[in-house]
Every structure is written in C-alpha cells, then in structure tokens.
Write a protein that holds these residues in place. Structure first.
Motif, PDB file in Angstrom:
ATOM      1  N   LEU A 179     -33.731 -82.286 -63.991  1.00 40.69           N
ATOM      2  CA  LEU A 179     -33.967 -82.250 -65.432  1.00 40.69           C
ATOM      3  C   LEU A 179     -33.065 -81.179 -66.042  1.00 40.69           C
ATOM      4  CD1 LEU A 179     -36.091 -83.695 -67.359  1.00 40.69           C
ATOM      5  CD2 LEU A 179     -37.242 -81.486 -67.415  1.00 40.69           C
ATOM      6  N   ASN A 180     -32.280 -81.595 -67.020  1.00 43.64           N
ATOM      7  CA  ASN A 180     -31.399 -80.669 -67.733  1.00 43.64           C
ATOM      8  C   ASN A 180     -31.883 -80.513 -69.166  1.00 43.64           C
ATOM      9  OD1 ASN A 180     -29.742 -80.426 -65.496  1.00 43.64           O
ATOM     10  ND2 ASN A 180     -28.398 -82.100 -66.130  1.00 43.64           N
ATOM     11  N   LEU A 181     -31.844 -79.298 -69.668  1.00 42.65           N
ATOM     12  CA  LEU A 181     -32.233 -79.039 -71.052  1.00 42.65           C
ATOM     13  C   LEU A 181     -31.078 -78.346 -71.764  1.00 42.65           C
ATOM     14  CD1 LEU A 181     -35.680 -77.695 -72.243  1.00 42.65           C
ATOM     15  CD2 LEU A 181     -33.570 -77.015 -73.375  1.00 42.65           C
ATOM     16  N   VAL A 182     -30.579 -78.981 -72.812  1.00 39.24           N
ATOM     17  CA  VAL A 182     -29.477 -78.441 -73.612  1.00 39.24           C
ATOM     18  C   VAL A 182     -30.059 -77.859 -74.896  1.00 39.24           C
ATOM     19  CG1 VAL A 182     -27.300 -78.970 -74.773  1.00 39.24           C
ATOM     20  CG2 VAL A 182     -27.905 -80.168 -72.645  1.00 39.24           C
ATOM     21  N   TYR A 183     -29.712 -76.585 -75.186  1.00 35.37           N
ATOM     22  CA  TYR A 183     -30.262 -75.911 -76.361  1.00 35.37           C
ATOM     23  C   TYR A 183     -29.227 -74.946 -76.921  1.00 35.37           C
ATOM     24  CZ  TYR A 183     -30.852 -71.857 -73.298  1.00 35.37           C
ATOM     25  OH  TYR A 183     -30.618 -70.809 -72.441  1.00 35.37           O
ATOM     26  N   SER A 184     -29.512 -74.385 -78.074  1.00 38.29           N
ATOM     27  CA  SER A 184     -28.617 -73.416 -78.706  1.00 38.29           C
ATOM     28  C   SER A 184     -29.102 -72.002 -78.413  1.00 38.29           C
ATOM     29  CB  SER A 184     -28.573 -73.636 -80.221  1.00 38.29           C
ATOM     30  OG  SER A 184     -27.856 -72.582 -80.855  1.00 38.29           O
ATOM     31  N   LYS A 185     -28.188 -71.179 -77.912  1.00 35.19           N
ATOM     32  CA  LYS A 185     -28.527 -69.780 -77.632  1.00 35.19           C
ATOM     33  C   LYS A 185     -28.825 -69.015 -78.918  1.00 35.19           C
ATOM     34  CE  LYS A 185     -25.790 -69.427 -73.377  1.00 35.19           C
ATOM     35  NZ  LYS A 185     -24.645 -68.726 -72.711  1.00 35.19           N
ATOM     36  N   GLN A 186     -28.361 -69.554 -80.041  1.00 35.05           N
ATOM     37  CA  GLN A 186     -28.633 -68.892 -81.315  1.00 35.05           C
ATOM     38  C   GLN A 186     -30.075 -69.136 -81.785  1.00 35.05           C
ATOM     39  OE1 GLN A 186     -25.662 -70.138 -84.118  1.00 35.05           O
ATOM     40  NE2 GLN A 186     -23.945 -69.327 -82.902  1.00 35.05           N
ATOM     41  N   GLN A 187     -30.737 -70.152 -81.209  1.00 35.26           N
ATOM     42  CA  GLN A 187     -32.116 -70.466 -81.592  1.00 35.26           C
ATOM     43  C   GLN A 187     -33.144 -69.979 -80.586  1.00 35.26           C
ATOM     44  OE1 GLN A 187     -31.280 -74.806 -82.268  1.00 35.26           O
ATOM     45  NE2 GLN A 187     -32.542 -74.493 -84.094  1.00 35.26           N
ATOM     46  N   TYR A 188     -32.786 -70.016 -79.285  1.00 33.42           N
ATOM     47  CA  TYR A 188     -33.760 -69.698 -78.248  1.00 33.42           C
ATOM     48  C   TYR A 188     -33.165 -68.723 -77.240  1.00 33.42           C
ATOM     49  CZ  TYR A 188     -36.136 -73.827 -80.034  1.00 33.42           C
ATOM     50  OH  TYR A 188     -36.756 -74.733 -80.845  1.00 33.42           O
ATOM     51  N   LYS A 189     -34.017 -67.824 -76.753  1.00 37.47           N
ATOM     52  CA  LYS A 189     -33.630 -66.926 -75.684  1.00 37.47           C
ATOM     53  C   LYS A 189     -33.652 -67.662 -74.347  1.00 37.47           C
ATOM     54  CE  LYS A 189     -35.516 -62.762 -77.877  1.00 37.47           C
ATOM     55  NZ  LYS A 189     -36.477 -61.637 -77.725  1.00 37.47           N
ATOM     56  N   LYS A 190     -32.784 -67.252 -73.449  1.00 38.62           N
ATOM     57  CA  LYS A 190     -32.728 -67.865 -72.126  1.00 38.62           C
ATOM     58  C   LYS A 190     -34.065 -67.709 -71.403  1.00 38.62           C
ATOM     59  CE  LYS A 190     -30.066 -67.871 -67.818  1.00 38.62           C
ATOM     60  NZ  LYS A 190     -28.911 -67.252 -67.085  1.00 38.62           N
ATOM     61  N   GLU A 191     -34.737 -66.564 -71.585  1.00 42.08           N
ATOM     62  CA  GLU A 191     -36.012 -66.316 -70.935  1.00 42.08           C
ATOM     63  C   GLU A 191     -37.085 -67.301 -71.412  1.00 42.08           C
ATOM     64  OE1 GLU A 191     -34.234 -64.057 -72.514  1.00 42.08           O
ATOM     65  OE2 GLU A 191     -33.430 -62.877 -70.835  1.00 42.08           O
ATOM     66  N   THR A 192     -37.033 -67.648 -72.704  1.00 41.41           N
ATOM     67  CA  THR A 192     -38.005 -68.599 -73.256  1.00 41.41           C
ATOM     68  C   THR A 192     -37.840 -69.979 -72.624  1.00 41.41           C
ATOM     69  OG1 THR A 192     -37.995 -67.418 -75.363  1.00 41.41           O
ATOM     70  CG2 THR A 192     -38.851 -69.680 -75.373  1.00 41.41           C
ATOM     71  N   TYR A 231     -30.996 -82.486 -82.611  1.00 42.99           N
ATOM     72  CA  TYR A 231     -32.278 -82.032 -82.068  1.00 42.99           C
ATOM     73  C   TYR A 231     -32.134 -80.589 -81.595  1.00 42.99           C
ATOM     74  CZ  TYR A 231     -32.905 -87.084 -81.879  1.00 42.99           C
ATOM     75  OH  TYR A 231     -32.964 -88.422 -82.200  1.00 42.99           O
ATOM     76  N   ASP A 232     -33.248 -79.876 -81.602  1.00 41.29           N
ATOM     77  CA  ASP A 232     -33.243 -78.512 -81.071  1.00 41.29           C
ATOM     78  C   ASP A 232     -33.071 -78.519 -79.557  1.00 41.29           C
ATOM     79  OD1 ASP A 232     -33.649 -77.723 -83.638  1.00 41.29           O
ATOM     80  OD2 ASP A 232     -35.749 -77.118 -83.370  1.00 41.29           O
ATOM     81  N   TRP A 233     -33.727 -79.495 -78.895  1.00 42.14           N
ATOM     82  CA  TRP A 233     -33.622 -79.639 -77.442  1.00 42.14           C
ATOM     83  C   TRP A 233     -33.148 -81.050 -77.098  1.00 42.14           C
ATOM     84  CZ3 TRP A 233     -38.790 -77.417 -75.079  1.00 42.14           C
ATOM     85  CH2 TRP A 233     -38.866 -76.021 -75.373  1.00 42.14           C
ATOM     86  N   ASN A 234     -32.193 -81.142 -76.201  1.00 40.54           N
ATOM     87  CA  ASN A 234     -31.790 -82.423 -75.608  1.00 40.54           C
ATOM     88  C   ASN A 234     -32.123 -82.363 -74.120  1.00 40.54           C
ATOM     89  OD1 ASN A 234     -30.262 -84.356 -77.459  1.00 40.54           O
ATOM     90  ND2 ASN A 234     -29.348 -82.386 -78.010  1.00 40.54           N
ATOM     91  N   ILE A 235     -33.112 -83.131 -73.728  1.00 40.67           N
ATOM     92  CA  ILE A 235     -33.569 -83.119 -72.336  1.00 40.67           C
ATOM     93  C   ILE A 235     -33.095 -84.399 -71.648  1.00 40.67           C
ATOM     94  CG2 ILE A 235     -35.580 -83.061 -70.811  1.00 40.67           C
ATOM     95  CD1 ILE A 235     -37.094 -81.630 -73.050  1.00 40.67           C
ATOM     96  N   ILE A 236     -32.435 -84.228 -70.499  1.00 33.26           N
ATOM     97  CA  ILE A 236     -31.892 -85.375 -69.749  1.00 33.26           C
ATOM     98  C   ILE A 236     -32.446 -85.309 -68.328  1.00 33.26           C
ATOM     99  CG2 ILE A 236     -29.820 -86.530 -68.905  1.00 33.26           C
ATOM    100  CD1 ILE A 236     -28.270 -85.196 -71.183  1.00 33.26           C
ATOM    101  N   GLY A 237     -33.121 -86.381 -67.908  1.00 30.54           N
ATOM    102  CA  GLY A 237     -33.671 -86.448 -66.565  1.00 30.54           C
ATOM    103  C   GLY A 237     -33.068 -87.586 -65.777  1.00 30.54           C
TER     104      GLY A 237
END
Length: 343
Positions: free
Chosen positions: A54-67, A39-45
């Motif tokens: 709430l934690n959100l795991v993502y790839s820095k290569q796909q999304y900017k931290k600001e986004t 998945y693009d986002w893995n959200i764990i609450g």
C-alpha cells in the motif's frame, strides 16, 4: 462535499507491472511536480509476489511524516486484526459479490447463511417463475409433479442405487436447490453445497405373490404423488425403490418440474447408469463436469428484453392466423425395462 481521499486497488500485478512499483532503483518522479492534486491523499494498493503493498501519496506541506507513519501503522494493525479474525473464523462467509445474483443486501445474505450452507444464489428463468407462481397459488395441486417408473433387471444393489443417486445430486446443482420468494425483490433459487436425495426402499416380493404386482406398484405411485413438494424447503427429487422379484426392481422417480424438463431425462438417466455401473464394478469414473445452471441464468439476464420483443413483434407482424407446426405421431412408453447388471 468533495472527497479528500482517492483509493485505487490495482489487484494482482503481472510481472510487467511489478518492476515499476517495486524497483529500488531511482525512477524519478511518478507524476509531474506541476500537476494539481485533486485529493489530499492518493492511496494505491496492489498484490505483488504474494504480498499486499500500500502506497500513500501526500503533500509534505499539509501533513507531517510522523502523522502519515502513525496512520499507516494503525491501518496495518487494523488490517492484521481483520485477517486474524477471518483466518480463525470457523466457516467461510459469503458476500453478495461472491454470488451470481449479487443484489441481496449484507443483512439479507446473513439471514440466509444462518439457515443454509450456500453454494450460490441466482434468479429464476421465466419458465421457473411461472411454475413457482402456480405452485404457490395451488399448493395442493399435482400440477408440475413429474413421475417416471423404471424397471431394473439383474443383481441390483439397493445401497449402490442410493449412493449413485446422491452422486447425481452432487453432480447437478439444480437438484440441490430451494426456491424463495417472500420478502425479496425477485424470486431466488439457493443452491446448497450438499443435499441427500429422499430415498425409500420396500421389499414387496411376498406381497406380489398374493396381489397384482401392477396394482401394488400403482398404489405406491399414487401414495408418492400425494406428497406435494414444498419448493422452499423440500428436497425436490425423491426415489422409491421396490423389489418385486429376486432379480427385478421397480424405481419410482419423482421430482418437481421446476428442476428440469423432459429433454433432460435421458442425460440424467445416462449419468446415473454410468455412476451405478462403475460403483458396482469398483471402478473410478471421471465424468466431464456438468454445466452449471447459473450459466444459463446469467445468459438469460444478459438478454435485452426490449430488443427481443421488438424482433418477434416484427417477425410475426404478418401472421393473421395461428401457425401450425408439422409433427409426427410418437408412441409414449411410461414403463421401461433396464438391465443394470450388464452395464
């Protein structure tokens, strides 16, 4: 279409898990760097120490931290709006998952909540379904109309009798139930949070001087029996209390059979006597909680009907004629005397 987001709510964490998720110490990577992300986002609450995280795991290569930060702030703001709305709402709202029978749609439940103050909703037992069917088929029939006549001796308080009967209604949820069947996949019974018994009192001491007491009581019985119960809206248990002498009262207790059978009568009557006698003596009584009828319905719903049919077909396969059950001849008494003043 493949989902891009995984959302996993872990619920209320115990102390064993809290330290893993909330520790500030370095703990290394939680997953292998070589693992393929599905998945693009893995959200764990989860909830820890009374706080939602709430934690959100993502790839820095796909999304900017600001986004991601902007999304999380928007999510937090929307969640706070929902919380503020729920806190300020003037009454609790049930969802289907709050009920024993949870197959109603949100729309169906909203309609019911606008009409009833609901404690629970569940299906009917097979016996109840049969009674409902015949009651609807023959709405003017006295079929399944139950009536008992009890004589009360002593210094009886009419007000306390009514109060004790209402306590009985509060104690047993089946007495606060209405039954609906139109436009539903299955008939349902709705337990209301509060309901008052249909109670009437008549002082007929003077009438008893000029007329037969038994005939007067019988006339009240017949008049009461003419009032058919509407299972979809009526209070399905009512009391007519008659004062026949200074120290004698006659209680006409009517209810629809869909509420209870004869086996329950002694249980309910014993509850009433305890409630009445302790109120009369200004004593506080703490009865053990009554079993909820929903528990029985849940047990029935969990039965495997095919297995039951197979078992009884096999068990009864060798019977070639009707079986009879040994029994005793028991005398039945319609009218019983109770001295509540000595309770």
């Amino acid at each position: 279409v493949k989902s891009q987001i995984s959302f996993n709510y872990l619920g209320q964490l115990s102390s064993d898990y809290e330290s893993f998720f909330t520790t500030q110490e370095g703990k290394g990577y939680e997953v292998s760097l070589n693992m393929s992300q599905n998945y693009d986002w893995n959200i764990i609450g989860f909830v820890s120490n009374g706080e939602f995280a709430l934690n959100l795991v993502y790839s820095k290569q796909q999304y900017k931290k600001e986004t991601i930060n902007a999304f999380m702030n928007t999510y937090k703001s929307c969640l706070e709006e929902v919380i503020d709305y729920c806190v300020s709402y003037n009454k609790p709202e049930l969802s289907p998952s709050d009920l024993t029978y949870n197959n109603l749609s949100i729309e169906e439940l909203d309609v019911l909540q606008n009409k009833y103050d609901i404690e629970d909703i569940y299906t009917l037992s097979s016996m109840q379904e049969g009674m409902l069917f015949h009651s609807v088929l023959e709405s003017n029939s006295e079929m399944y109309f139950e009536q008992k006549v009890l004589t009360l001796k002593g210094d009886i308080s009419v007000e306390t009798v009514e109060q004790s009967m209402n306590d009985l209604m509060n104690r047993h949820d089946i007495f606060r139930t209405v039954f609906l069947y139109k436009n539903y996949e299955r008939p349902i019974q709705i337990v209301l949070k509060e309901r008052k018994i249909d109670f009437s009192f008549f002082d007929i001491r003077k009438d008893c001087i000029h007329s037969s007491k038994n005939e007067l009581i019988e006339s009240y019985q017949k008049n009461d029996a003419k009032k058919a119960f509407d299972l979809s809206k009526d209070v399905l248990m009512r009391i007519v209390l008659l004062q026949t002498q200074d120290d004698e009262f006659v209680l006409i207790w009517s209810h629809h059979h869909i509420l209870m059978d004869g086996w329950c009568t002694s249980i309910v009557w014993n509850d009433f006597k305890l409630l009445y006698s302790n109120k009369r003596l200004n004593k506080n009584i703490s009865l053990l909680p009554a079993a909820k009828y929903a528990n029985y319905i849940e047990w029935l719903e969990d039965r495997n009907k095919k297995d039951s049919i197979t078992y009884w077909e096999s068990y009864l396969s060798n019977y070639g004629s009707l079986a009879t059950i040994p029994k005793k001849t028991v005398s039945q008494t319609i009218n019983r005397d109770y001295d509540l003043s000595s309770q």
